[in-house]
Enzyme design. Structure first.
Site, PDB file in Angstrom:
ATOM      1  N   ARG A  16       0.823  -1.221   0.000  1.00  0.00           N
ATOM      2  CA  ARG A  16       0.000   0.000   0.000  1.00  0.00           C
ATOM      3  C   ARG A  16       0.852   1.264   0.000  1.00  0.00           C
ATOM      4  NH1 ARG A  16      -3.831  -0.114   4.767  1.00  0.00           N
ATOM      5  NH2 ARG A  16      -2.244  -1.405   5.767  1.00  0.00           N
ATOM      6  N   LYS A  19      -0.858   4.601  -1.156  1.00  0.00           N
ATOM      7  CA  LYS A  19      -1.776   5.240  -0.211  1.00  0.00           C
ATOM      8  C   LYS A  19      -1.009   6.185   0.708  1.00  0.00           C
ATOM      9  CE  LYS A  19      -4.886   4.116   3.608  1.00  0.00           C
ATOM     10  NZ  LYS A  19      -6.164   4.516   3.009  1.00  0.00           N
ATOM     11  N   ILE A 449     -29.959   6.002  12.544  1.00  0.00           N
ATOM     12  CA  ILE A 449     -29.720   4.816  11.723  1.00  0.00           C
ATOM     13  C   ILE A 449     -28.881   3.775  12.444  1.00  0.00           C
ATOM     14  CG2 ILE A 449     -28.893   4.059   9.448  1.00  0.00           C
ATOM     15  CD1 ILE A 449     -31.364   5.947   9.487  1.00  0.00           C
ATOM     16  N   SER A 451     -25.293   4.043  14.130  1.00  0.00           N
ATOM     17  CA  SER A 451     -24.003   4.367  14.732  1.00  0.00           C
ATOM     18  C   SER A 451     -23.979   5.803  15.237  1.00  0.00           C
ATOM     19  CB  SER A 451     -22.884   4.149  13.711  1.00  0.00           C
ATOM     20  OG  SER A 451     -23.116   4.924  12.565  1.00  0.00           O
ATOM     21  N   ARG A 533      -8.427   5.158  -0.891  1.00  0.00           N
ATOM     22  CA  ARG A 533      -9.252   4.332  -0.030  1.00  0.00           C
ATOM     23  C   ARG A 533      -9.226   2.886  -0.506  1.00  0.00           C
ATOM     24  NH1 ARG A 533     -13.527   5.285   3.534  1.00  0.00           N
ATOM     25  NH2 ARG A 533     -13.309   7.451   4.080  1.00  0.00           N
ATOM     26  N   HIS A 659     -32.566  -0.401   6.423  1.00  0.00           N
ATOM     27  CA  HIS A 659     -31.985   0.875   6.034  1.00  0.00           C
ATOM     28  C   HIS A 659     -31.243   0.712   4.710  1.00  0.00           C
ATOM     29  CE1 HIS A 659     -29.574   4.469   5.978  1.00  0.00           C
ATOM     30  NE2 HIS A 659     -28.482   3.754   6.008  1.00  0.00           N
ATOM     31  N   HIS A 712     -23.426  13.045   5.335  1.00  0.00           N
ATOM     32  CA  HIS A 712     -22.130  13.043   4.666  1.00  0.00           C
ATOM     33  C   HIS A 712     -21.502  14.426   4.621  1.00  0.00           C
ATOM     34  CE1 HIS A 712     -23.863   9.224   3.554  1.00  0.00           C
ATOM     35  NE2 HIS A 712     -22.613   8.819   3.555  1.00  0.00           N
ATOM     36  N   CYS A 744     -28.201   8.288   7.133  1.00  0.00           N
ATOM     37  CA  CYS A 744     -27.266   7.177   7.337  1.00  0.00           C
ATOM     38  C   CYS A 744     -26.734   7.249   8.767  1.00  0.00           C
ATOM     39  CB  CYS A 744     -26.128   7.240   6.313  1.00  0.00           C
ATOM     40  SG  CYS A 744     -25.210   5.689   6.182  1.00  0.00           S
TER      41      CYS A 744
HETATM   42  N1  GLN Z   1     -26.387   0.882  11.046  1.00  0.00           N
HETATM   43  C1  GLN Z   1     -25.288   1.323  10.289  1.00  0.00           C
HETATM   44  C2  GLN Z   1     -24.750   2.630  10.846  1.00  0.00           C
HETATM   45  O1  GLN Z   1     -25.498   3.398  11.345  1.00  0.00           O
HETATM   46  C3  GLN Z   1     -25.650   1.516   8.852  1.00  0.00           C
HETATM   47  C4  GLN Z   1     -24.474   1.929   8.046  1.00  0.00           C
HETATM   48  C5  GLN Z   1     -24.734   2.041   6.563  1.00  0.00           C
HETATM   49  O2  GLN Z   1     -25.830   2.161   6.122  1.00  0.00           O
HETATM   50  N2  GLN Z   1     -23.725   2.007   5.766  1.00  0.00           N
HETATM   51  O3  GLN Z   1     -23.595   2.921  10.775  1.00  0.00           O
HETATM   52 ZN    ZN Z   2     -26.527   4.125   5.471  1.00  0.00          ZN
END
Ligand code: GLN
Ligand code: ZN
Length: 775
Positions: A16, A19, A449, A451, A533, A659, A712, A744
């Site tokens: 790597r 990177k 979602i 985390s 990545r 999700h 994001h 997310c």
């Molecule tokens: N449950 C996961 C989180 O909240 C879902 C992650 C994802 O959708 N990539 O991180």
């Molecule tokens: Zn997600």
């Protein structure tokens, strides 16, 4: 004589190296010269290695500092105006600004050309792989010109080492089709072909003059559903290219699928060779053998470039021998199915104690060896390489019968799955009533979602556990404290359905894979995902089962801290499959169903532990879609079944969530409905129009939470803008079915962003509740 060839070698470096160099360069710690020198080492190392392995056609220009599609865009001068490019050769700073955006005086002091403040170009998935490319952007009045010499330079660089290479270029038709027209009348990028071809012509002429004899032009779009317009572009483009450089032998490379109805058009092109992916689409060989004109050589992709398994040489040889018999040795090339960009670099670095498993694997270097070996058998006969063939036969046989792969109980159970197991006890309307009673949620319930921020302390604690600096008890004690803080925060901010925060998970697939049987992990099995990545997917080698509960402990603990419902949080079978290297000795659907059964067991245990809401994430369900529309239904049917198998074993009053993210789901919204999850949280903030259109077309049956907070971005959204998104959603959804959630998980965000954003989100929900009376 049959030719041993390769379509591309991984460019991340055996260790790597690229990177590290890139990231140091971007942070301003390493200058361009040093970066260039690392690039050179990686490139030259690859050439030397492949040459040493006695490969006949060693690729060049397969190296890239970021992405080969971006390379092509830069090479033909397709630099969008916002990058303020001066018009000479595209410099590295501009190139990286296109790839990653640029901010003046980046916090880290990194290089920023001309004080620009510009976003990156769009990035998207490379066909059905986990690689992502930069989407070429064409502007109104787009002009092209040769704005670099990369393919030429690298050809000459290899030459100077005494290695004659086959330059690889992304073909002109695919280049345009992979791009997007902006600010234009919305015409197809293909209308730019006439303007683009002179640049390709000039490039080919220069390569020809430099002494190249073969050129590989990748046209992977030939494995897609192409309209007649796109198909017509090929003969006009390739007759011009062939005429421009008559001494060059052009090879068109296709991969990832068969050519199907595009075949006949391709067979008539004035090219020297055509590469076919015979791993994905072995059936196309017959058509090629029957239809190829006598002037066309065939490059047979018989070594899987997308997976980590050692090739069954006997099977591959049978294919090559059949072709040789039909068209003659002179017209056959042997190759991997696609560029080895999608394979890890070298198995030799694996010091994994598990010798047996190692014996079943092949990474890029080993795949080149396989290609060379196959070609040798054709040239010199089986006897010459008897030992190697025997060793291969032996490894294949041992893998076939290994007790580690085959688990009778799992197979029996999978075979005994019934239709009833795929169905919840009652239809949604009835379940909904029971769940409402049990959970007592308000209208427009709020949730997240899964985390919560993976802070540097959390990551440090995990690293300490791994290195032995911290023992398990202290690590878990630390996590318990963090978890409680997360629960308290959610209570305080007023969320309705809580989560435990997933702090114990490094990765949503690896966490489960480590606890299931049939999965193995490599130490260096890195593959480029995009730019710097890389991912290291687990390897599914055998039947999958779940020896013990995986998440119940943490979920039970989290639920014990609060009266509000806490969601149990699982990764779905399709996503686990999609983000792993999958065994190739049985259909993917079968492996997926085994994983589904393991998840089903976990769901049952969570339910038994008193967890009332269980979420099964399937963000990758859309990326599993086949490239050809004709194949979609077959895939969606087993993928939907796998989710239902995982989720449908619960009582009516247990609420199942799912999700989805990372893409638009408008074209498979019916399949998402068919999952029959009680609640689905889905991407919205980024692609509102798409989801709204889909929901206008298809009346979504169950509850749904279009993500109103784009996680994001570090930006904290306001209550007003989230409320506005919710009101938009209410144009196509009924109030009873609408949930309020981010788009997310929050693990990449910082607490400073998450706190105010979630507070605003909860306010948006309560403001919606005012004036709304439940029916
Ligand atoms: N449950 C996961 C989180 O909240 C879902 C992650 C994802 O959708 N990539 O991180
Ligand atoms: Zn997600």
């Amino acid at each position: 004589m049959v030719i041993a060839s390769n379509l591309g070698f991984p460019r991340i470096g055996p260790r790597r190296e690229l990177k590290k160099a890139l990231e140091q360069h971007w942070s301003g710690r390493v200058g361009e010269e040093e970066l260039q020198s690392v690039g050179r080492e990686v490139r030259q190392g690859n050439w030397r290695l492949q040459k040493q392995l006695a490969l006949d056609h060693v690729p060049s220009n397969d190296f890239s500092f970021y992405d080969h599609v971006l390379d092509m865009a830069a090479l033909v001068g397709a630099v969008p105006r916002r990058y303020a490019w001066s018009g000479d050769a595209v410099d590295l700073a501009t190139y990286f600004a296109m790839a990653r955006g640029a901010r003046p005086k980046a916090a880290t002091g990194g290089q920023t050309p001309r004080g620009l403040d510009v976003p990156a170009m769009e990035m998207t998935k490379w066909f059905d792989t986990n690689y992502h490319y930069i989407v070429p952007e064409f502007e109104r009045g787009q002009e092209f010109r040769l704005a670099g010499t990369k393919p030429l330079d690298e050809f000459l660089e290899a030459n100077s080492l005494g290695i004659h290479t086959r330059p690889v270029l992304l073909g002109p038709v695919s280049f345009l089709l992979l791009g997007k027209s902006r600010n234009s009348a919305g015409g197809s990028p293909l209308s730019l072909l006439d303007g683009l071809l002179p640049v390709y012509e000039e490039l080919l002429q220069r390569l020809e003059r430099a002494g190249a004899d073969w050129i590989q032009l990748d046209e992977p779009c030939l494995s897609l559903d192409l309209g007649p317009q796109a198909l017509r572009a090929f003969p006009s483009a390739y007759s011009r290219l062939a005429a421009a450089a008559p001494r060059l032998r052009l090879l068109i490379a296709t991969y990832f699928e068969g050519l199907r109805e595009n075949f006949s058009a391709v067979l008539r092109l004035p090219i020297a060779a055509l590469h076919l992916d015979l791993v994905r689409a072995p059936e196309q060989l017959d058509e090629a053998l029957a239809g190829a004109p006598a002037t066309l050589s065939l490059s047979l992709g018989v070594v899987d470039g997308r997976n980590v398994w050692r090739t069954d040489l006997e099977r591959a040889l049978a294919v090559v021998e059949r072709a040789v018999k039909a068209v003659g040795e002179e017209r056959v090339l042997v190759a991997p199915s696609c560029s080895l960009l999608h394979s890890p670099v070298d198995l030799q670095f694996e010091t994994h104690p598990d010798e047996e498993l190692r014996g079943w694997l092949a990474f890029a270097k080993q795949k080149v060896e396989e290609v060379v070996l196959i070609a040798r058998v054709i040239r010199e006969g089986h006897k010459a390489v008897n030992e190697a063939l025997e060793a291969n036969r032996d490894a294949m046989e041992r893998r076939r019968i290994s007790p580690r792969i085959h688990n009778k109980t799992v197979k029996k159970r999978a075979a005994a799955v019934t239709k009833e197991m795929l169905r919840r006890g009652s239809p949604y309307a009835a379940r909904r009533r029971l769940q409402e009673e049990r959970l007592g949620l308000p209208a427009f319930p709020t949730t997240t979602i899964g985390s919560f921020p993976q802070t540097s302390e959390v990551r440090a604690a995990r690293a300490e556990l791994r290195s032995g600096k911290r023992d398990l008890a202290s690590y878990e004690g630390f996590l318990r404290e963090e978890l409680e803080r997360t629960i308290r925060f959610q209570e305080e901010v007023g969320l309705d359905v809580l989560v435990h925060g997933e702090l114990e998970r490094n990765d949503m697939v690896e966490y489960f894979a480590e606890q299931l049987t049939g999965f193995a992990f490599t130490q260096h099995g890195w593959v480029q995902s995009y730019g710097s990545r890389y991912v290291k997917p687990p390897v599914i080698y055998g039947d999958v089962s779940r020896p013990a509960p995986m998440t119940v402990g943490w979920s039970r603990y989290a639920q014990s801290l609060t009266k509000k419902p806490v969601k149990g949080m699982l990764t779905g079978p399709v996503t686990i499959l999609q983000w792993s290297f999958v065994r190739d000795d049985q259909p993917r659907s079968e492996t997926c169903h085994q994983i589904a059964l393991a998840i089903r067991d976990e769901v049952a245990d969570l339910e038994a532990a008193g967890i009332k809401v269980i979420q099964i994430d399937e963000p990758a369900i859309r990326e599993g879609l086949p490239l050809r529309h004709d194949d979609w239904n077959a895939y969606l049917s087993w993928a939907v079944d796998a989710f239902r198998l995982a989720s449908a074993g619960v009582r009516d009053e247990t609420q199942i969530h799912t999700h989805m993210c990372y893409s638009e789901f408008n074209d498979i919204i019916e399949a998402i409905g068919a999952l029959d999850a009680d609640v689905t949280s889905i991407w919205f903030a980024r692609s509102q129009m798409e989801l709204l259109d889909a929901l206008r077309r298809y009346r979504y049956p169950n509850d749904i939470g279009p993500g109103v907070y784009d996680i994001h971005s570090p930006r904290v959204p306001s209550r007003e803008e989230m409320e506005e998104l919710l009101r938009k959603a209410l144009e196509v959804l009924s109030p009873e079915q609408l949930w309020v959630n981010p788009d997310c998980g929050l693990k990449t965000r910082r607490w400073e962003e998450v706190r105010p954003a979630l507070a605003a989100m909860v306010e948006a929900a309560s403001s919606l509740r005012t004036g709304y009376r439940a029916p």
